[in-house]
Design a protein around this motif. Structure first.
Motif, mmCIF file in Angstrom:
data_model
loop_
_atom_site.group_PDB
_atom_site.id
_atom_site.type_symbol
_atom_site.label_atom_id
_atom_site.label_comp_id
_atom_site.label_asym_id
_atom_site.label_seq_id
_atom_site.Cartn_x
_atom_site.Cartn_y
_atom_site.Cartn_z
ATOM 1 N N GLU A 1 62.180 -1.262 11.349
ATOM 2 C CA GLU A 1 62.386 -2.703 11.450
ATOM 3 C C GLU A 1 61.764 -3.285 12.709
ATOM 4 O O GLU A 1 61.926 -4.447 13.010
ATOM 5 C CB GLU A 1 63.872 -3.039 11.395
ATOM 6 C CG GLU A 1 64.671 -2.260 12.428
ATOM 7 C CD GLU A 1 66.133 -2.644 12.443
ATOM 8 O OE1 GLU A 1 66.501 -3.597 11.746
ATOM 9 O OE2 GLU A 1 66.882 -1.974 13.162
ATOM 10 N N GLY B 1 61.001 -18.748 9.452
ATOM 11 C CA GLY B 1 60.529 -17.840 10.504
ATOM 12 C C GLY B 1 60.794 -16.396 10.111
ATOM 13 O O GLY B 1 61.839 -16.078 9.562
ATOM 14 N N LYS C 1 55.896 -3.949 11.677
ATOM 15 C CA LYS C 1 55.661 -5.013 10.693
ATOM 16 C C LYS C 1 54.289 -5.628 10.897
ATOM 17 O O LYS C 1 53.499 -5.757 9.960
ATOM 18 C CB LYS C 1 56.722 -6.108 10.835
ATOM 19 C CG LYS C 1 58.095 -5.677 10.383
ATOM 20 C CD LYS C 1 59.043 -6.843 10.495
ATOM 21 C CE LYS C 1 60.471 -6.402 10.307
ATOM 22 N NZ LYS C 1 61.423 -7.464 10.626
ATOM 23 N N TYR D 1 55.460 -16.543 10.344
ATOM 24 C CA TYR D 1 56.115 -17.557 9.520
ATOM 25 C C TYR D 1 55.698 -17.406 8.070
ATOM 26 O O TYR D 1 54.656 -16.826 7.752
ATOM 27 C CB TYR D 1 55.742 -18.963 10.008
ATOM 28 C CG TYR D 1 56.411 -19.320 11.307
ATOM 29 C CD1 TYR D 1 57.707 -19.841 11.329
ATOM 30 C CD2 TYR D 1 55.759 -19.113 12.515
ATOM 31 C CE1 TYR D 1 58.325 -20.157 12.523
ATOM 32 C CE2 TYR D 1 56.376 -19.426 13.721
ATOM 33 C CZ TYR D 1 57.660 -19.956 13.714
ATOM 34 O OH TYR D 1 58.268 -20.255 14.887
ATOM 35 N N PRO E 1 61.355 -13.206 12.102
ATOM 36 C CA PRO E 1 61.561 -12.826 13.499
ATOM 37 C C PRO E 1 60.534 -11.836 14.038
ATOM 38 O O PRO E 1 60.341 -10.775 13.474
ATOM 39 C CB PRO E 1 62.946 -12.185 13.460
ATOM 40 C CG PRO E 1 63.643 -12.878 12.356
ATOM 41 C CD PRO E 1 62.586 -13.228 11.348
ATOM 42 N N GLU F 1 59.199 -4.902 15.298
ATOM 43 C CA GLU F 1 58.190 -5.930 15.089
ATOM 44 C C GLU F 1 56.793 -5.333 15.052
ATOM 45 O O GLU F 1 55.935 -5.748 14.274
ATOM 46 C CB GLU F 1 58.273 -6.962 16.217
ATOM 47 C CG GLU F 1 59.567 -7.722 16.164
ATOM 48 C CD GLU F 1 59.850 -8.488 17.427
ATOM 49 O OE1 GLU F 1 58.915 -8.633 18.238
ATOM 50 O OE2 GLU F 1 60.990 -8.935 17.592
#
Lengths: 488, 232
Positions: free
Chosen positions: B86, B220, B91, B226, B222, B88
């Protein structure tokens, strides 16, 4: 270095030359007074240079002076003159006694001199050892001990380069060399000495220097240095392994506390899930009925709960490993809070959440996910201690332009003042564990995250409310948010 | 074009996930094939190109990022990454390697189905002409005349605001990373100035959303970016 050695040789040649010269100087006036003095007086006067030479230059120059005096005396002052023959029995006695006395004087004075220089050497040695031991007791790490050994050996033995290498066990060891910025001179070290304790061989000291041989005193001193140094290394290694053992025991205790609380926390949602799913599988509850729908919602909520628990455990291990590494970026506080509220919508069902966030609040430089976790944990904690139907408030304000102060408060019971700090400790819980669920990790994770962001977190009792406060810096890499050119 | 039964290839090494997805997607009338290794998945995708690929990042042979970039060497088949990671960074990296979307495990099936729908629709769109007018709820965005109306009334947007909105709306349903938006709207030299994006996004939400704190269209993601949702 070579120049030094040459100077020494030249100096000793000069000394022996002087030892002879001093006799020649004294011979000249004596030669002119030869007829007025008797041989015994001359012999006595000749003893003077022997004495002086021994006192000033040592035993061997003294003996040389004695010997030359003996021949000069015989040659110039014993009849027949200018030969080394002796006719009178009386003169033979004088000559023999002179030789004996000269020899004894140089021996005696020489020994005193030698004792004196020995005492001085011993004194220097004792001072060096004392300083060395003092430095060792101040050294707290293996590296420091290695440095002390290298440093003191270099000074005491006039070495050009000293290298200390020690291996305590498969993991720890130390290395040091002096001068710190130099490479070892070409060629092998002239002296290699073991760092040895009664228990084990720890390593070696390598010394490079001009003089390859050690005298007796140096050898003694080097032995003392290395054995004292080796003992110091061993002492530190023992102390360290003792600390390691204590840390291991403590972390073992923590681990079992964590395991027992985690297994409890895991089993509770799992039993709900198992019960709900098996009742539907078995056909006891009709598929599609309201009861089935309710059971499935419970499963949904419990899986979220489990997922959060896993997230908290991961965070905790990252905090413990110092690997939290927040990915700081400019974020909107309200977005973070809303995201946390969205994730907790089931748990917060029944609570009124009021947000009081000023419209002109600047962006905050934080790791979105981590600060969201802080809010999730604070909300979850509020829901645990405050009863349903009460209000949870979030407010924020900028403090002197440098930091943002954020507060999450609830209508839960107050906490005794002396417990306010401890609630952020791991596994700390103020009420009996049976009533309130949780791993006891949530608040300590909040603390870890906020501190990794350079902020502070604390709790306080307000009239009728209980509040969590935290501050976060408004600067990123020391700079505030750059103004964004806006358009109209 | 997509056949009546879209074909989905699932690459994941967890047998239980494969089992669940085969059942659930099958029930939704998708044709499902599965692979539990990265190389197998690549081979299957080449032999019989699917309409969509669902990809796990942690695979036993090669990791999902590699699978992603190797797929992107020859195809634009939409890729949805499903992962327990998870962070950032993961991702953003997956999206940079060419993934269209990213969903963290555990996920709700409704969420996955919505992402699949978006990804499949996007394929159809990119094959035809891009839409000149996009409507989302009570918003109508006219990309040619640069006019935006909300419930019939025109909303005044600045040039940058419109550029931002248009880029998001053209990619409706997909996550766009902060970097890609900053690059597209402001230019490459602004790629790290996320604060620009935050400020303009907040202005856009105030103008376009009924409740700016609970946006329905300008969502958004996180730490990642977006997503514009049509809000159907």
């Amino acid at each position: 270095m070579m120049a030094n050695k040459n100077q020494q040789v030249i100096r000793s040649i000069l000394v022996y030359f002087a030892a002879v010269l001093i006799n020649l100087i004294i011979t000249v006036p004596l030669f002119f007074l030869r007829e007025r003095l008797n041989t015994s007086t001359i012999a006595l006067i000749y003893l003077l240079p022997v004495l002086l030479s021994t006192v000033f230059w040592g035993l061997l120059p003294g003996l040389l002076t004695g010997l030359t005096a003996f021949f000069l005396f015989n040659y110039f002052f014993i009849v027949p003159y200018y030969t080394l023959f002796v006719h009178k029995a009386e003169d033979i006695t004088v000559l023999l006694i002179f030789f004996l006395v000269a020899f004894l004087i140089s021996q005696l004075v020489g020994r005193v001199q030698k004792n004196l220089s020995l005492a001085t050497t011993r004194e220097i040695q004792t001072t060096r050892l004392y300083e060395f031991n003092l430095a060792l007791t101040h050294a707290g790490t293996l590296q420091e001990v290695a440095h002390v050994i290298a440093n003191h050996i270099k000074e005491a033995f006039q070495a050009q380069y000293v290298m200390v290498d020690a291996v305590l066990n498969s993991e720890t060891g130390c290395h040091d060399h002096i001068p710190a910025d130099g490479a070892p001179p070409a060629g092998k070290p002239v002296i290699v000495m073991a760092l040895q304790t009664p228990r084990a061989f720890l390593g070696e000291v390598h010394i490079w220097r001009e003089e390859s041989r050690l005298d007796v005193f140096e050898e003694q001193m080097l032995h003392t240095f290395t054995s004292q140094g080796a003992l110091a290394l061993e002492r530190i290694e023992l102390a360290q392994s003792e600390t390691r053992t204590r840390v291991l025991e403590e972390s073992d205790r923590m681990k079992s506390a964590l395991l027992s609380s985690v297994s409890h926390e895991l089993r509770t949602p799992l039993s709900t899930i198992k019960a709900a799913v098996t009742s539907i599988l078995s056909g006891e509850v009709e598929w599609g009925s309201e009861a089935a729908q309710d059971l499935l919602s419970a499963v949904d909520e419990e899986t979220d709960q489990l997922n959060r628990l896993v997230g908290n455990l991961l965070d905790m291990s990252r905090i413990e490993a110092g690997a939290l590494n927040p990915e700081i970026n400019w974020n909107e506080l309200s977005e973070i809070v809303e995201s946390a509220l969205h994730h907790l919508r089931h748990e917060l069902d029944g609570y009124t959440v009021t947000l009081d966030l000023p419209d002109n609040l600047p962006l905050i430089p934080v790791d979105f996910m981590q600060i969201e976790r802080v809010f999730t944990n604070l909300f979850s904690n509020s829901a645990k201690y405050a009863s349903p139907g009460t209000e949870i408030q979030v407010n924020a304000r900028v403090q002197n332009g440098q930091t943002v102060l954020i507060q999450v408060n609830n209508q839960g019971p107050p906490i005794p003042e002396d417990h306010l700090e401890r609630i952020f400790d791991k596994f700390y819980r103020i009420t009996n564990a049976a009533r309130v669920t949780g791993t006891g990790l949530g608040l300590s994770i909040c603390k870890g995250i906020i501190e990794a962001h350079g902020g502070k977190i604390w709790a306080e009792n307000l009239p009728g409310r209980f509040a969590f406060n935290f501050s976060l810096p408004l600067t990123r890499k020391g700079k505030p948010q750059a103004a964004v050119e806006s358009e109209t | 074009m997509i056949s009546a039964q879209p074909h989905i290839l699932v690459i994941d090494d967890e047998p239980q996930i494969l089992r669940a997805l085969r059942n659930i997607l099958g029930a939704k009338h998708f044709r499902v094939s599965t692979a539990s290794r990265g190389e197998d998945g690549l081979a299957m995708a080449a032999a019989n190109p699917p309409d969509l690929i669902i990809l796990d990042l942690g695979l036993p042979d090669i990791d999902g990022f590699t699978v992603c970039s190797r797929l992107r060497e020859w195809t634009h088949i939409p890729i949805i990454v499903l992962s327990v990671r998870e962070g950032e960074r993961d991702k953003v990296r997956a999206l940079d390697e060419g993934a269209d979307d990213y969903l963290v495990k555990p996920f709700g099936i409704e969420e996955l189905l919505a992402r699949i729908r978006v990804a499949l629709r996007h394929t159809v769109q990119s094959q035809g002409n891009p839409e000149a007018v996009i409507s989302a709820g009570d918003l109508i965005i006219d990309l040619t005349s640069h006019v935006v109306t909300r419930a019939g009334e025109e909303v005044k947007l600045t040039a940058t605001e419109f550029k931002l909105l248009a880029y998001l709306a053209q990619n409706a349903g997909r996550v766009l990373t902060h970097q890609s938006i900053l690059n597209k709207v402001w230019g490459i030299e602004y790629i790290d100035n996320v604060e620009y994006l935050r400020v303009f996004m907040s202005q856009l939400r105030k103008k376009l959303e009924a409740d700016p704190r609970h946006p329905r269209h300008l969502i958004g993601e996180p730490g990642v970016g977006y997503r514009f949702t049509l809000g159907e």
